[in-house]
Motif scaffolding. Structure first.
Motif, mmCIF file in Angstrom:
data_model
loop_
_atom_site.group_PDB
_atom_site.id
_atom_site.type_symbol
_atom_site.label_atom_id
_atom_site.label_comp_id
_atom_site.label_asym_id
_atom_site.label_seq_id
_atom_site.Cartn_x
_atom_site.Cartn_y
_atom_site.Cartn_z
ATOM 1 N N VAL A 94 -1.411 -4.647 -18.445
ATOM 2 C CA VAL A 94 -0.598 -5.829 -18.174
ATOM 3 C C VAL A 94 0.277 -6.136 -19.369
ATOM 4 O O VAL A 94 -0.147 -6.034 -20.492
ATOM 5 N N ASN A 95 1.500 -6.565 -19.106
ATOM 6 C CA ASN A 95 2.409 -6.946 -20.174
ATOM 7 C C ASN A 95 1.952 -8.234 -20.843
ATOM 8 O O ASN A 95 1.200 -8.999 -20.273
ATOM 9 N N ASN A 102 3.120 -10.914 -21.042
ATOM 10 C CA ASN A 102 3.564 -12.151 -20.416
ATOM 11 C C ASN A 102 2.586 -12.720 -19.413
ATOM 12 O O ASN A 102 2.956 -13.536 -18.594
ATOM 13 N N SER A 103 1.336 -12.300 -19.444
ATOM 14 C CA SER A 103 0.454 -12.725 -18.379
ATOM 15 C C SER A 103 -0.392 -13.934 -18.690
ATOM 16 O O SER A 103 -1.552 -13.937 -18.437
ATOM 17 N N ASN A 136 0.602 -10.513 -12.290
ATOM 18 C CA ASN A 136 1.181 -9.668 -13.334
ATOM 19 C C ASN A 136 0.597 -8.268 -13.314
ATOM 20 O O ASN A 136 1.309 -7.278 -13.487
ATOM 21 N N THR A 192 1.916 -6.356 -10.415
ATOM 22 C CA THR A 192 3.292 -5.968 -10.708
ATOM 23 C C THR A 192 3.327 -4.767 -11.638
ATOM 24 O O THR A 192 4.116 -3.831 -11.447
ATOM 25 N N ASN A 193 2.485 -4.760 -12.645
ATOM 26 C CA ASN A 193 2.413 -3.600 -13.545
ATOM 27 C C ASN A 193 2.038 -2.340 -12.790
ATOM 28 O O ASN A 193 2.578 -1.259 -13.033
ATOM 29 N N SER A 195 7.334 -16.511 -18.683
ATOM 30 C CA SER A 195 6.636 -15.262 -18.399
ATOM 31 C C SER A 195 6.564 -14.993 -16.903
ATOM 32 O O SER A 195 6.759 -13.869 -16.444
ATOM 33 N N LEU A 196 6.311 -16.042 -16.117
ATOM 34 C CA LEU A 196 6.235 -15.860 -14.669
ATOM 35 C C LEU A 196 7.580 -15.420 -14.102
ATOM 36 O O LEU A 196 7.662 -14.469 -13.310
ATOM 37 N N TYR A 239 8.438 -11.790 -15.103
ATOM 38 C CA TYR A 239 7.623 -10.777 -14.449
ATOM 39 C C TYR A 239 7.957 -10.641 -12.966
ATOM 40 O O TYR A 239 7.937 -9.547 -12.419
#
Length: 385
Positions: free
Chosen positions: A4-5, A7-8, A254, A257-258, A334-335, A338
């Motif tokens: 996960v990036n 930004n989670s 997130n 999405t990754n 972040s949301l 992403y």
């Protein structure tokens, strides 16, 4: 692994692959639900969602049990926090500064957002970020090929030590101090390590129930770690459970999405993080992924996967307005950033085999003032109705 990036966070920073960007006095109070939580996650007779939600309820209960102070909610302690960690303030300041440097290097957008937070919250978020990054790098970093289950056992023992006030290095010291100040429970940290164990032994997930649990381990946990630090708005009427659930949803969104972004990269490592039964229902299999050809079947399958990820983002949005005002901006940013990765996958005609979906610098910069507006204006508008 699809890390996960950073930004989670409601949830700022779950798993980050390095190849991609990647005696606590309160322990007895905040770990009373650990054994029960662990048993809930380990119980195979219930769905993953049920088992994880039981952990959410127990984390929320730990916070709810705390007395309210000065008429504020139990999570708003800026005026009452006392340092129960390292006695040498200069060393502790240096430890937090180093955590901030790591966050600034590997999570630039989120780091910028944290500048609006109070100094105490900001430092605590950095400390959590660094621990999550270091944990991820055990299985995704340059020495990942040498990591064994024994190494993860040692890392978990080290985690227990820092929760009890025994720090091995400066980064540990910062987190040890953080967990002495906020009702941060050890269970989500242990569960993240369990996610690393999964990556050592598992490269396929039979159904979404299995994948859901994996996503909780490696990303949803970060939301549970972070809510006590982010804090609730004093005027919030939402239940603590609902805010934790929204934080969990952001981590799950997130990570999903990754996974969708990194299909091709993971396939080249022999890994498929997509539900096997759903692939079969779409008339697809692992070989189709390894061939990396975009077909109508693949497009149709990806549309369904993206729709599910967006549903989790929608669920996460419900909780952001309940956070302490100073904490909303980095979470909104972040949301929004992403979610745009999903847009990029669509713009690439669902080719996540050879094209990497990303958000360009211009879009990132444009998103920041929009996120700020949502953080400040949206809650005020909602009060008017």
């Amino acid at each position: 692994m699809s890390g996960v990036n950073a930004n989670s966070l409601l949830s700022p920073m779950p798993r980050i692959s390095s190849s991609r960007s990647n005696g606590c006095k309160r322990l007895s109070l905040f770990s009373c639900g650990v054994l029960a939580s662990s048993a809930a996650v380990a119980n195979p007779s219930r769905s993953s969602e049920e088992r994880v939600y039981e952990v959410v309820l127990k984390q929320a209960a730990l916070v709810r049990e705390l007395p309210k102070r000065d008429g504020e909610t139990a999570l708003d302690w800026d005026k009452t926090i006392q340092n129960e960690g390292i006695s040498d303030g200069n060393l502790l300041d240096e430890a937090y500064s180093r955590c901030g440097e790591v966050c600034a290097e590997y999570a630039k957008t989120f780091y910028l957002g944290t500048q609006l937070m109070t100094p105490e919250r900001r430092r605590a978020v950095w400390a959590i970020y660094v621990w999550c990054r270091r944990t991820d790098e055990l299985v995704d970093g340059p020495n990942a090929s040498h990591i064994t289950p024994k190494a993860l056992e040692r890392w978990e023992k080290r985690l227990t030590d820092l929760f009890e006030g025994r720090a091995y290095d400066m980064y540990d010291a910062a987190l040890s101090d953080t967990v002495s100040k906020y009702p941060v429970d050890i269970q989500p940290f242990k569960d993240m390590i369990e996610g690393m164990r999964l990556d050592l032994r598992k490269s396929r997930y039979e159904n979404f129930d299995e994948l859901y649990l994996y996503c909780y381990y490696v990303a949803g946990t970060v939301g549970l770690m972070s809510v006590p630090v982010m804090g609730l708005a004093p005027e919030s009427k939402a239940s603590v459970e609902s805010v934790y659930n929204a934080a969990l949803a952001l981590g799950l969104a997130n990570q999903l999405t990754n996974i969708l972004r990194d299909v091709g990269e993971d396939a080249r490592r022999g890994r498929v993080y997509l539900p096997q039964d759903e692939l079969a229902q779409a008339g697809l299999c692992d070989d189709d992924i390894f061939r990396g050809k975009v077909t109508e079947k693949w497009r149709s399958f990806m549309k369904g996967q993206i729709k599910r990820a967006r549903m989790f983002f929608d669920e996460a949005e419900k909780g952001i307005g309940e956070l302490n005002e100073a904490s909303r901006w980095p979470v909104w940013a972040s949301l929004m950033l992403y979610k745009q990765i999903l847009d990029s996958i669509e713009a690439n005609d669902y080719d996540n085999f050879t094209k990497r979906a990303y958000v360009g610098k211009a879009k990132k910069l444009l998103s920041l003032p929009i996120a700020f507006g949502k953080a400040v204006v949206a809650p005020q508008i909602s009060k008017m109705w």
